[in-house]
Design a protein around this motif. Structure first.
Motif, PDB file in Angstrom:
ATOM      1  N   LEU A  21       2.331  -4.614   8.874  1.00 18.79           N
ATOM      2  CA  LEU A  21       3.241  -3.603   9.418  1.00 18.79           C
ATOM      3  C   LEU A  21       4.632  -4.134   9.739  1.00 18.79           C
ATOM      4  O   LEU A  21       5.628  -3.479   9.402  1.00 18.79           O
ATOM      5  CB  LEU A  21       2.619  -2.907  10.632  1.00 18.79           C
ATOM      6  N   HIS A  72      -4.530  -9.020  17.940  1.00 20.04           N
ATOM      7  CA  HIS A  72      -3.489  -8.192  18.534  1.00 20.04           C
ATOM      8  C   HIS A  72      -3.906  -7.762  19.945  1.00 20.04           C
ATOM      9  O   HIS A  72      -5.066  -7.483  20.208  1.00 20.04           O
ATOM     10  CB  HIS A  72      -3.142  -6.996  17.647  1.00 20.04           C
ATOM     11  N   TRP A  95      -0.437   2.951   6.356  1.00 15.05           N
ATOM     12  CA  TRP A  95      -1.363   1.904   6.803  1.00 15.05           C
ATOM     13  C   TRP A  95      -1.838   1.082   5.614  1.00 15.05           C
ATOM     14  O   TRP A  95      -1.846  -0.147   5.651  1.00 15.05           O
ATOM     15  CB  TRP A  95      -2.534   2.570   7.534  1.00 15.05           C
ATOM     16  N   THR A 100      -3.510   0.477  22.379  1.00 13.24           N
ATOM     17  CA  THR A 100      -3.655   1.006  21.024  1.00 13.24           C
ATOM     18  C   THR A 100      -3.786   2.525  21.091  1.00 13.24           C
ATOM     19  O   THR A 100      -3.956   3.097  22.165  1.00 13.24           O
ATOM     20  CB  THR A 100      -4.902   0.433  20.321  1.00 13.24           C
ATOM     21  N   VAL A 105      -9.374   4.366  12.853  1.00 15.57           N
ATOM     22  CA  VAL A 105      -8.418   3.266  12.840  1.00 15.57           C
ATOM     23  C   VAL A 105      -7.553   3.357  14.090  1.00 15.57           C
ATOM     24  O   VAL A 105      -6.916   4.379  14.339  1.00 15.57           O
ATOM     25  CB  VAL A 105      -7.529   3.323  11.579  1.00 15.57           C
ATOM     26  N   TYR A 106      -7.542   2.279  14.838  1.00 13.04           N
ATOM     27  CA  TYR A 106      -6.706   2.172  16.032  1.00 13.04           C
ATOM     28  C   TYR A 106      -5.619   1.149  15.766  1.00 13.04           C
ATOM     29  O   TYR A 106      -5.888   0.063  15.242  1.00 13.04           O
ATOM     30  CB  TYR A 106      -7.541   1.754  17.246  1.00 13.04           C
ATOM     31  N   LEU A 107      -4.395   1.502  16.128  1.00  9.67           N
ATOM     32  CA  LEU A 107      -3.253   0.631  15.911  1.00  9.67           C
ATOM     33  C   LEU A 107      -2.512   0.377  17.225  1.00  9.67           C
ATOM     34  O   LEU A 107      -2.586   1.202  18.139  1.00  9.67           O
ATOM     35  CB  LEU A 107      -2.282   1.272  14.916  1.00  9.67           C
ATOM     36  N   TYR A 165       3.661   0.688  17.155  1.00  5.71           N
ATOM     37  CA  TYR A 165       3.929   1.172  15.799  1.00  5.71           C
ATOM     38  C   TYR A 165       3.897   2.690  15.672  1.00  5.71           C
ATOM     39  O   TYR A 165       4.224   3.237  14.622  1.00  5.71           O
ATOM     40  CB  TYR A 165       2.926   0.558  14.803  1.00  5.71           C
ATOM     41  N   GLN A 166       3.510   3.379  16.718  1.00  9.37           N
ATOM     42  CA  GLN A 166       3.306   4.823  16.641  1.00  9.37           C
ATOM     43  C   GLN A 166       4.568   5.575  16.209  1.00  9.37           C
ATOM     44  O   GLN A 166       4.497   6.453  15.338  1.00  9.37           O
ATOM     45  CB  GLN A 166       2.809   5.358  17.985  1.00  9.37           C
ATOM     46  N   ASN A 179      -8.082  -3.447   8.955  1.00 14.73           N
ATOM     47  CA  ASN A 179      -7.082  -3.142   9.971  1.00 14.73           C
ATOM     48  C   ASN A 179      -6.306  -4.393  10.377  1.00 14.73           C
ATOM     49  O   ASN A 179      -5.113  -4.318  10.651  1.00 14.73           O
ATOM     50  CB  ASN A 179      -7.741  -2.484  11.186  1.00 14.73           C
ATOM     51  N   ILE A 202      -2.320  -4.432  10.223  1.00 14.38           N
ATOM     52  CA  ILE A 202      -1.509  -4.779  11.393  1.00 14.38           C
ATOM     53  C   ILE A 202      -0.605  -5.965  11.078  1.00 14.38           C
ATOM     54  O   ILE A 202       0.565  -5.995  11.490  1.00 14.38           O
ATOM     55  CB  ILE A 202      -2.398  -5.028  12.618  1.00 14.38           C
TER      56      ILE A 202
END
Length: 148
Positions: free
Chosen positions: A119, A64, A46, A68, A9-11, A15-16, A112, A116
């Motif tokens: 979030l 988005h 998540w 990421t 999963v890449y965001l 948001y990190q 995802n 996203i």
């Protein structure tokens, strides 16, 4: 068998810091406690964002842009069969195609996108809690949602 094992999963990077703040997942020098960081793992936060998007009918974010980071290793979905099943059901409902279950990357792309999209709502809940702890406030919000 974990269909999502090869799918990380890449965001969005923006948001990190929220994940580091609200998750108990230890990073060097972290001092998170459950009252202020109500999610044991990043996958839990998540998944909560995904659930918020579904519950509140927030349109999934497939578009988005920007940098990421790898937030969640796909192996984590092997320990929570119920979560994997929920992701499969969400992908079927979203695509209206049961064959999507043969495409783990597509199922994760759908999941995802919902996460996203949810979030910002989840972060707003956590950030605008006043003097209450994150855990207490989030518990109250979830309880209210379940009453709806």
């Amino acid at each position: 068998m974990n269909a999502f094992a090869p799918v990380d999963v890449y965001l969005p990077e923006k948001y990190q810091d929220y994940f580091h703040t609200y998750c108990l997942t230890r990073t060097e020098g972290s001092r998170n406690n459950p009252e202020d960081s109500p999610f044991p793992r990043m996958v839990d936060m998540w998944f909560m964002a995904l659930c918020l998007a579904v519950k509140e009918k927030i349109k999934p974010d497939f578009d988005h842009k920007g940098p990421t980071y790898k937030a969640i290793n796909g192996d984590v979905f092997g320990s929570d069969l119920w979560r994997s099943n929920a992701l499969m059901l969400l992908a079927i409902a979203h695509t209206d195609d049961v064959q999507v279950t043969d495409k783990p990357h597509e199922m994760m792309r759908v999941a995802n996108a919902y996460a996203i999209a949810g979030l910002p709502r989840l972060i707003t809940i956590l950030e605008e809690r006043g003097g209450d702890t994150a855990l207490d406030f989030l518990s109250d919000v979830i309880e209210d949602m379940l009453d709806d």
